[in-house]
Design an enzyme around this catalytic site. Structure first.
Site, short mmCIF file in Angstrom:
data_model
loop_
_atom_site.label_atom_id
_atom_site.label_comp_id
_atom_site.label_asym_id
_atom_site.label_seq_id
_atom_site.Cartn_x
_atom_site.Cartn_y
_atom_site.Cartn_z
N ASN A 10 47.37 39.78 29.20
CA ASN A 10 48.39 40.29 30.11
C ASN A 10 48.93 39.11 30.92
OD1 ASN A 10 50.01 41.68 31.88
ND2 ASN A 10 48.34 42.63 33.00
N TRP A 11 50.11 38.64 30.56
CA TRP A 11 50.67 37.45 31.21
C TRP A 11 51.27 37.76 32.58
CZ3 TRP A 11 53.54 34.94 26.43
CH2 TRP A 11 52.59 34.30 25.63
N LYS A 12 51.42 39.03 32.90
CA LYS A 12 51.96 39.43 34.20
C LYS A 12 53.30 38.71 34.46
CE LYS A 12 47.32 40.57 35.79
NZ LYS A 12 46.37 40.61 36.91
N HIS A 98 48.23 50.03 35.15
CA HIS A 98 47.54 48.86 35.71
C HIS A 98 47.45 49.01 37.23
CE1 HIS A 98 46.65 44.71 36.79
NE2 HIS A 98 46.26 44.53 35.54
N GLU A 100 47.92 47.03 39.56
CA GLU A 100 49.04 46.45 40.29
C GLU A 100 50.25 47.38 40.29
OE1 GLU A 100 47.37 42.05 39.13
OE2 GLU A 100 49.21 42.76 38.17
N GLU A 168 39.32 48.46 34.49
CA GLU A 168 39.47 47.26 35.30
C GLU A 168 39.07 47.55 36.74
OE1 GLU A 168 42.71 44.37 33.56
OE2 GLU A 168 43.65 46.00 34.63
N GLY A 174 41.65 39.11 39.19
CA GLY A 174 42.23 37.93 39.80
C GLY A 174 41.45 37.38 40.97
N SER A 214 38.65 39.27 35.51
CA SER A 214 38.14 37.89 35.52
C SER A 214 37.31 37.59 34.27
CB SER A 214 37.33 37.62 36.79
OG SER A 214 38.15 37.77 37.94
N GLY A 235 43.72 38.43 32.10
CA GLY A 235 44.83 37.96 32.92
C GLY A 235 44.88 36.44 32.97
N GLY A 236 44.33 35.85 34.03
CA GLY A 236 44.45 34.42 34.26
C GLY A 236 43.99 33.54 33.11
#
Length: 253
Positions: A10-12, A98, A100, A168, A174, A214, A235-236
């Site tokens: 997920n590159w957001k 998600h 967010e 999640e 994150g 993470s 993610g990151g």
């Protein structure tokens, strides 16, 4: 039951077309050496989806996801993107619910449910996200929060064949904090029990449940080795080709 792992990036709000092309230049070379069987999914921004789809021509094994979709088909909905548009662009999966989207943009279980049904009706596959905050976990509300999110988010969805669930914990997204393998496994097992109550044991045995929060190369093998964890929503660590490929390598047992 054997469930094939699904590892999604997920590159957001990262990577325009040029950055995505540079990522894929490296990743598509590395993936030729991947011996595992995991399904691989990349979720770029809406703007970057077409260039990623084009770049993947000849780069096998990788599917493309959208990070969101409208519950509307067309009309006066400024800034929205429909399932038909995503299908035409070559998308196969859609990330929905998600944390967010829930916390920043106020998406409710009812809105997410409408999007899940719209996604399935279009022949796309939802990656349906659930998760609790740290306050909810410490307050003993983990099970009630997840049960409500699953029950309301999947309301009137009769068949889970094309649904992927992503658990999640909000406190681990994150933050650099990861649920322990035992915590993650216990929660995934609980989520599967909720699915069994709603859809029956065979559906629960078949549905894939990813972990997100993470995930990185260093902890991927332990997390993905748990019996009820069927992949990762990353993610990151998915922003660099080397680290995302490291997670894939550590998914092969």
């Amino acid at each position: 039951m054997s469930r094939n792992l699904i590892i999604a990036a997920n590159w957001k709000l990262n990577k325009g077309p040029a950055d995505a092309a540079a990522f894929l230049d490296a990743f598509c070379v590395a993936i030729k050496e991947f011996k595992g069987s995991a399904d691989i999914v990349l979720a770029p921004t809406f703007l970057t989806i077409p260039s990623v789809v084009a770049k993947l021509d000849g780069c096998d094994r990788i599917a493309v996801a959208s990070q969101n979709v409208s519950e509307q088909e067309s009309g006066a909905f400024t800034g929205e993107v429909s399932t038909a548009m995503l299908s035409e662009a070559g998308v196969q999966y859609v990330i929905l619910g998600h944390s967010e989207r829930r916390s920043i943009y106020g998406e409710t279980d009812a809105i997410i449910n409408a999007k899940v049904k719209k996604t399935l009706a279009a022949g796309l596959k939802p990656i349906f996200c659930i998760g609790e905050t740290l306050e909810e976990r410490e307050g003993g509300k983990l099970e009630s929060v997840l049960t409500t999110q699953i029950t309301d988010g999947l309301k009137d969805v009769a068949d889970l064949t094309d649904v992927v669930i992503a658990y999640e914990p909000v406190w681990a997204i994150g933050t650099g904090v990861t649920a322990s393998a035992e915590q993650a496994q216990d929660t995934h097992k609980f989520v599967r029990s909720v699915i069994a109550n709603l859809y029956g044991q065979s559906a629960a045995d078949a549905v894939r449940i990813q972990y997100g929060g993470s995930v990185k190369p260093a902890n991927a093998a332990e997390l993905l080795g748990q019996p009820d964890i069927d992949g990762a929503l990353v993610g990151g660590a998915a922003l660099e080709a080397e680290s995302f490929f490291g997670i894939l390598e550590n998914s092969s047992f």
